[in-house]
Design a protein around this motif. Structure first.
Motif, PDB file in Angstrom:
ATOM      1  N   ARG A 118      -2.545  33.599 -30.262  1.00  0.00           N
ATOM      2  CA  ARG A 118      -1.213  33.135 -30.645  1.00  0.00           C
ATOM      3  C   ARG A 118      -0.775  33.754 -31.970  1.00  0.00           C
ATOM      4  O   ARG A 118      -1.577  34.067 -32.832  1.00  0.00           O
ATOM      5  CB  ARG A 118      -1.192  31.608 -30.759  1.00  0.00           C
ATOM      6  CG  ARG A 118      -1.303  30.894 -29.430  1.00  0.00           C
ATOM      7  CD  ARG A 118      -1.158  29.392 -29.616  1.00  0.00           C
ATOM      8  NE  ARG A 118      -2.212  28.849 -30.472  1.00  0.00           N
ATOM      9  CZ  ARG A 118      -2.272  27.592 -30.895  1.00  0.00           C
ATOM     10  NH1 ARG A 118      -1.330  26.740 -30.541  1.00  0.00           N
ATOM     11  NH2 ARG A 118      -3.267  27.182 -31.646  1.00  0.00           N
ATOM     12  N   PHE A 119       0.518  33.896 -32.127  1.00  0.00           N
ATOM     13  CA  PHE A 119       1.141  34.410 -33.346  1.00  0.00           C
ATOM     14  C   PHE A 119       1.383  33.227 -34.278  1.00  0.00           C
ATOM     15  O   PHE A 119       2.143  32.320 -33.959  1.00  0.00           O
ATOM     16  CB  PHE A 119       2.429  35.133 -32.938  1.00  0.00           C
ATOM     17  CG  PHE A 119       3.381  35.482 -34.050  1.00  0.00           C
ATOM     18  CD1 PHE A 119       2.958  35.636 -35.362  1.00  0.00           C
ATOM     19  CD2 PHE A 119       4.719  35.682 -33.764  1.00  0.00           C
ATOM     20  CE1 PHE A 119       3.853  35.967 -36.369  1.00  0.00           C
ATOM     21  CE2 PHE A 119       5.623  36.016 -34.749  1.00  0.00           C
ATOM     22  CZ  PHE A 119       5.190  36.151 -36.056  1.00  0.00           C
ATOM     23  N   ARG A 139      13.058  30.376 -33.083  1.00  0.00           N
ATOM     24  CA  ARG A 139      12.554  31.527 -32.353  1.00  0.00           C
ATOM     25  C   ARG A 139      11.629  32.329 -33.265  1.00  0.00           C
ATOM     26  O   ARG A 139      11.936  32.529 -34.432  1.00  0.00           O
ATOM     27  CB  ARG A 139      13.713  32.415 -31.883  1.00  0.00           C
ATOM     28  CG  ARG A 139      14.667  31.738 -30.924  1.00  0.00           C
ATOM     29  CD  ARG A 139      15.717  32.719 -30.412  1.00  0.00           C
ATOM     30  NE  ARG A 139      16.697  32.071 -29.567  1.00  0.00           N
ATOM     31  CZ  ARG A 139      16.526  31.822 -28.279  1.00  0.00           C
ATOM     32  NH1 ARG A 139      15.397  32.175 -27.691  1.00  0.00           N
ATOM     33  NH2 ARG A 139      17.481  31.227 -27.576  1.00  0.00           N
ATOM     34  N   PHE A 140      10.526  32.762 -32.721  1.00  0.00           N
ATOM     35  CA  PHE A 140       9.623  33.587 -33.496  1.00  0.00           C
ATOM     36  C   PHE A 140      10.285  34.928 -33.774  1.00  0.00           C
ATOM     37  O   PHE A 140      11.011  35.467 -32.930  1.00  0.00           O
ATOM     38  CB  PHE A 140       8.306  33.798 -32.738  1.00  0.00           C
ATOM     39  CG  PHE A 140       7.421  32.594 -32.731  1.00  0.00           C
ATOM     40  CD1 PHE A 140       6.551  32.360 -33.785  1.00  0.00           C
ATOM     41  CD2 PHE A 140       7.455  31.687 -31.679  1.00  0.00           C
ATOM     42  CE1 PHE A 140       5.729  31.248 -33.782  1.00  0.00           C
ATOM     43  CE2 PHE A 140       6.638  30.573 -31.670  1.00  0.00           C
ATOM     44  CZ  PHE A 140       5.766  30.349 -32.738  1.00  0.00           C
ATOM     45  N   PRO A 141      10.061  35.486 -34.948  1.00  0.00           N
ATOM     46  CA  PRO A 141      10.692  36.767 -35.274  1.00  0.00           C
ATOM     47  C   PRO A 141      10.199  37.888 -34.363  1.00  0.00           C
ATOM     48  O   PRO A 141       9.044  37.887 -33.931  1.00  0.00           O
ATOM     49  CB  PRO A 141      10.263  37.009 -36.730  1.00  0.00           C
ATOM     50  CG  PRO A 141       9.042  36.183 -36.916  1.00  0.00           C
ATOM     51  CD  PRO A 141       9.222  34.982 -36.049  1.00  0.00           C
ATOM     52  N   GLU A 142      11.081  38.815 -34.098  1.00  0.00           N
ATOM     53  CA  GLU A 142      10.743  39.989 -33.298  1.00  0.00           C
ATOM     54  C   GLU A 142      10.747  41.248 -34.148  1.00  0.00           C
ATOM     55  O   GLU A 142      10.598  42.361 -33.644  1.00  0.00           O
ATOM     56  CB  GLU A 142      11.727  40.115 -32.129  1.00  0.00           C
ATOM     57  CG  GLU A 142      11.676  38.919 -31.181  1.00  0.00           C
ATOM     58  CD  GLU A 142      12.701  39.011 -30.067  1.00  0.00           C
ATOM     59  OE1 GLU A 142      13.402  40.046 -29.990  1.00  0.00           O
ATOM     60  OE2 GLU A 142      12.809  38.059 -29.277  1.00  0.00           O
ATOM     61  N   VAL A 195       6.394  41.137 -42.259  1.00  0.00           N
ATOM     62  CA  VAL A 195       6.401  42.516 -41.759  1.00  0.00           C
ATOM     63  C   VAL A 195       5.775  42.512 -40.372  1.00  0.00           C
ATOM     64  O   VAL A 195       4.553  42.408 -40.220  1.00  0.00           O
ATOM     65  CB  VAL A 195       5.639  43.460 -42.716  1.00  0.00           C
ATOM     66  CG1 VAL A 195       5.708  44.896 -42.208  1.00  0.00           C
ATOM     67  CG2 VAL A 195       6.216  43.364 -44.125  1.00  0.00           C
ATOM     68  N   HIS A 196       6.601  42.631 -39.374  1.00  0.00           N
ATOM     69  CA  HIS A 196       6.163  42.382 -37.998  1.00  0.00           C
ATOM     70  C   HIS A 196       5.219  43.446 -37.458  1.00  0.00           C
ATOM     71  O   HIS A 196       4.318  43.145 -36.667  1.00  0.00           O
ATOM     72  CB  HIS A 196       7.393  42.270 -37.090  1.00  0.00           C
ATOM     73  CG  HIS A 196       7.145  41.517 -35.825  1.00  0.00           C
ATOM     74  ND1 HIS A 196       6.909  40.154 -35.789  1.00  0.00           N
ATOM     75  CD2 HIS A 196       7.076  41.928 -34.537  1.00  0.00           C
ATOM     76  CE1 HIS A 196       6.720  39.756 -34.546  1.00  0.00           C
ATOM     77  NE2 HIS A 196       6.806  40.817 -33.770  1.00  0.00           N
ATOM     78  N   ALA A 197       5.405  44.692 -37.856  1.00  0.00           N
ATOM     79  CA  ALA A 197       4.586  45.776 -37.309  1.00  0.00           C
ATOM     80  C   ALA A 197       3.176  45.791 -37.884  1.00  0.00           C
ATOM     81  O   ALA A 197       2.270  46.390 -37.297  1.00  0.00           O
ATOM     82  CB  ALA A 197       5.265  47.121 -37.560  1.00  0.00           C
ATOM     83  N   ALA A 198       2.974  45.162 -39.024  1.00  0.00           N
ATOM     84  CA  ALA A 198       1.639  45.052 -39.613  1.00  0.00           C
ATOM     85  C   ALA A 198       0.972  43.797 -39.054  1.00  0.00           C
ATOM     86  O   ALA A 198       1.578  42.728 -39.022  1.00  0.00           O
ATOM     87  CB  ALA A 198       1.738  44.958 -41.139  1.00  0.00           C
ATOM     88  N   THR A 199      -0.254  43.917 -38.598  1.00  0.00           N
ATOM     89  CA  THR A 199      -0.927  42.772 -37.983  1.00  0.00           C
ATOM     90  C   THR A 199      -2.295  42.524 -38.612  1.00  0.00           C
ATOM     91  O   THR A 199      -2.933  43.435 -39.144  1.00  0.00           O
ATOM     92  CB  THR A 199      -1.111  42.979 -36.463  1.00  0.00           C
ATOM     93  OG1 THR A 199      -1.812  44.210 -36.234  1.00  0.00           O
ATOM     94  CG2 THR A 199       0.216  43.010 -35.759  1.00  0.00           C
TER      95      THR A 199
END
Length: 294
Positions: A118-119, A139-142, A195-199
């Protein structure tokens, strides 16, 4: 990419520390391990990875130990990361790139993935009532977005701003330090950015081995810190309600011999009662407030 110092506070976290430090080394970060009097193999692991080591004679808690690490760091941006968190490949580079895209941001965080996939995303914190919007659809960010709260599990923070606002509140031993820091950075006029692209992967609660004593202590600090932070920001005190409700829950748990729940509820009740009696979190842990600048 400019060099980044990464602060890792470890308290008996030897089981998860190697994965954390391996990922940091892969990403080119310089690790600073603040060893909070661990009794396991933390020190040897830190030495193996050639991390800079700050050794404490006793457990200084999350905030105080991270403050030590940030003060010892040299880089403009500092990564604060829990030992049970692992940054994915390219995550640090993406976070650093985001600092150029959002120059008003003083703190950024990656998309955090829980063990079940899960995010993890918290839409608001106890200290962001000014953003309360109960009727809105959540809503979760995209993609990237400004937020009122970033989890202390993984944070990239501007070192000068962190020091400017006073770092983590050292009156708190555990819990709500990240809420408080986020609020003070926002109040100082800076942004918090997801920062969505960094995980990063977070093994929530895996940094120390669970036992009833630690469950009790964690719940004690959770209750105490909630009461403390409410007073600090002029919110209604939850202490009396927490003390009464959790006392009854603890008694019920003992009646059915559920020791895990008894430790949880008993710790919460004890923490709330201790707050009402004026006991501090530092005193409970045998710590003294540090002098300014120390």
């Amino acid at each position: 990419m400019q060099a980044v110092d990464a602060i890792v506070v470890s308290y008996d976290s030897a089981s998860v520390l190697p994965s954390c430090l391996t990922a940091l080394a892969r990403e080119g970060a310089r690790a600073i391990v603040v060893n909070n009097a661990s009794r396991d193999g933390t020190l040897g692991i830190a030495e193996f990875f050639r991390a800079q080591i700050i050794s404490n004679r006793q457990n200084e808690g999350y905030g105080r130990a991270n403050n030590m690490g940030v003060k010892a760091a040299q880089s403009e941006w500092v990564l604060i990361i829990n030992p049970d968190a692992v940054i994915d490949k390219g995550a640090l580079e993406r976070l650093m790139h985001a600092t150029t895209l959002y120059p008003d941001a003083a703190m950024l965080a990656p998309r955090i993935i829980e063990p079940d996939g899960r995010f993890f995303f918290q839409f608001r914190s106890l200290l962001s009532p000014y953003l309360k919007n109960e009727k809105a659809t959540r809503r979760f960010p995209e993609g990237d977005c400004c937020v009122p709260f970033l989890s202390g599990a993984v944070l990239l923070v501007r070192r000068d701003v962190f020091l400017q606002v006073g770092g983590f509140d050292e009156n708190i031993f555990l819990f709500f330090e990240d809420d408080d820091l986020c609020r003070r950075i926002i109040d100082a006029g800076y942004s918090l950015v997801h920062v969505h692209a960094a995980t990063a992967r977070h093994q929530r609660g895996a940094s120390t081995a669970p036992n009833l004593s630690r469950v009790f202590t964690a719940r004690w600090h959770l209750a105490w810190s909630r009461a403390y932070i409410c007073r600090k920001y002029g919110l209604k005190s939850p202490a009396l309600g927490m003390a009464v409700v959790n006392s009854f829950k603890a008694m019920g748990a003992w009646l059915i011999w559920d020791r895990q729940r008894a430790a949880r509820y008993g710790g919460s009740a004890a923490g709330a009662f201790s707050w009402l009696r004026g006991q501090t979190a530092l005193a409970r842990q045998g710590l003294r407030p540090r002098q300014e600048g120390s």
